[in-house]
Design an enzyme around this catalytic site. Structure first.
Site, mmCIF file in Angstrom:
data_model
loop_
_atom_site.group_PDB
_atom_site.id
_atom_site.type_symbol
_atom_site.label_atom_id
_atom_site.label_comp_id
_atom_site.label_asym_id
_atom_site.label_seq_id
_atom_site.Cartn_x
_atom_site.Cartn_y
_atom_site.Cartn_z
ATOM 1 N N LYS A 286 0.840 -1.210 0.000
ATOM 2 C CA LYS A 286 0.000 0.000 0.000
ATOM 3 C C LYS A 286 0.867 1.249 0.000
ATOM 4 C CE LYS A 286 -3.747 -2.475 2.181
ATOM 5 N NZ LYS A 286 -4.273 -3.007 3.448
ATOM 6 N N GLN B 68 -4.977 -1.729 9.781
ATOM 7 C CA GLN B 68 -4.807 -3.049 9.155
ATOM 8 C C GLN B 68 -5.363 -4.151 10.073
ATOM 9 O OE1 GLN B 68 -3.480 -3.684 5.979
ATOM 10 N NE2 GLN B 68 -4.135 -5.770 6.348
ATOM 11 N N ASP C 268 -11.587 2.243 4.112
ATOM 12 C CA ASP C 268 -11.886 0.812 4.031
ATOM 13 C C ASP C 268 -13.380 0.540 3.910
ATOM 14 O OD1 ASP C 268 -9.677 -0.817 4.007
ATOM 15 O OD2 ASP C 268 -9.380 -0.752 6.173
#
Ligand code: NDP
Length: 282
Positions: A53, A97, A120
């Site tokens: 990422k 994460q 997200d």
């Protein structure tokens, strides 16, 4: 007839071009989009995702703010970091994460992220927006699947879609997105009896279970579209949940692993970051 292989890399490259246009649009207004990635602990899979990422951000001109915390980090410390990132005007997107170490409360962390910075799409408000059919950040993986279907002219309207897996990250939002596009959706999971028969009903079969090559030819109706979300690390590299060689000859179209859904998830994350920066700097 040979199946169409759905090329996630090519579609992800197209999404990245759109993202680069967004970066240029923001730059013309003096805005550099920023994505903060919070990683707690040393899970090797998560570390490699986070590194990828960060590379994506660098390539696309998105500033990345890297927060790698020790596995022993306490909830209060994580909460305080999320609060700081919520208040930081240079940060437009925040990604915590998953999985988090077991002693941390993932629900607390997800709900603490400002909904406008939730790139997200996991915040309860954003999942609620999806449920209500309102715009908002969408979960990257299922949104990436929808884009793949669109790019290949596969219209879910009126189709029978079966989603195997009911996680909040993939299966549940996937089902809602297909429903939003007028598919008739069945969601299956580990308690579903006679899973192969259920899957054989599908015009569009999306598999997100995390079991190496579990879905064989007996799960797939002739002419179905099969989307394999699974990423399983094996001695021979990354392998999907679908036994590609056995299933592909039956399909109209199928995603490979790697090179299918995976690149889309990353590309959509970057595109969600641009959308978040645009909303916050309007
Ligand atoms: P989870 O472990 O959170 O969920 C797995 C789901 O699969 C659960 O709903 C579970 O059912 C169901 N399941 C497990 N075993 C079976 C079985 N034998 N039969 C039927 N259903 C079963 O996983 P995720 O949703 O997070 O991820 C799924 C897969 O997708 C993983 O391989 C993951 O690595 C991959 N992934 C890939 C991404 C990408 O970018 N391509 C992004 C995110 C995930 P139950 O609820 O009953 O336990």
């Amino acid at each position: 007839m040979a199946p169409r292989i759905i090329d996630g890399k090519a579609v992800a490259a197209k999404v990245e071009l759109e993202t680069a246009e967004g970066v240029a649009r923001l730059a013309s207004r003096g805005v550099t989009p920023g994505l903060a990635v919070v990683l707690v602990g040393e899970d090797p899979g998560s570390q490699s995702y986070v590194t990828m990422k960060e590379r994506d951000c660098a390539r696309l001109g998105i500033r990345s703010f890297d927060h790698r915390l020790a596995a022993s980090t306490q909830q209060a410390e994580l909460d305080a970091l999320i609060d700081r990132l919520n208040a930081d005007p240079d940060v437009h997107g925040i990604l915590v994460q998953q999985p988090l170490p077991k002693h941390l409360d993932v629900e607390e962390a997800v709900a603490r992220v400002s909904p406008v910075k939730d790139v997200d799409g996991f915040h309860p408000e954003n999942l609620g927006r999806l449920m209500r059919g309102l715009p908002g950040p969408r979960a990257c993986t299922p949104w990436g699947v929808m884009r793949l279907l669109d790019e290949y002219g596969i219209d879910p309207c009126g189709k029978r879609a079966v989603v195997v897996g009911r996680s909040l990250l993939v299966g549940k939002p996937m089902g809602l997105m297909l429903l939003e596009r007028d598919a008739t959706v069945t969601t299956c999971h580990s308690r579903t009896p006679d899973l192969p028969a259920m899957c054989r009903e599908a015009d569009i079969l999306v598999v997100a279970i995390g079991r190496t090559k579990m879905v064989g030819a007996e799960y797939v109706r002739e002419g179905a579209v099969v989307v394999d979300v699974g990423i399983n690390r094996t001695d021979v590299g990354l392998v999907g949940d679908v036994d590609f060689d056995a299933v592909a000859p039956r399909c109209a179209a199928i995603t490979p692993v790697p090179g299918g859904v995976g690149p889309m998830t990353r590309a959509i994350l970057m595109s969600n970051t641009i959308a978040a920066a645009e909303v916050q700097t309007r």
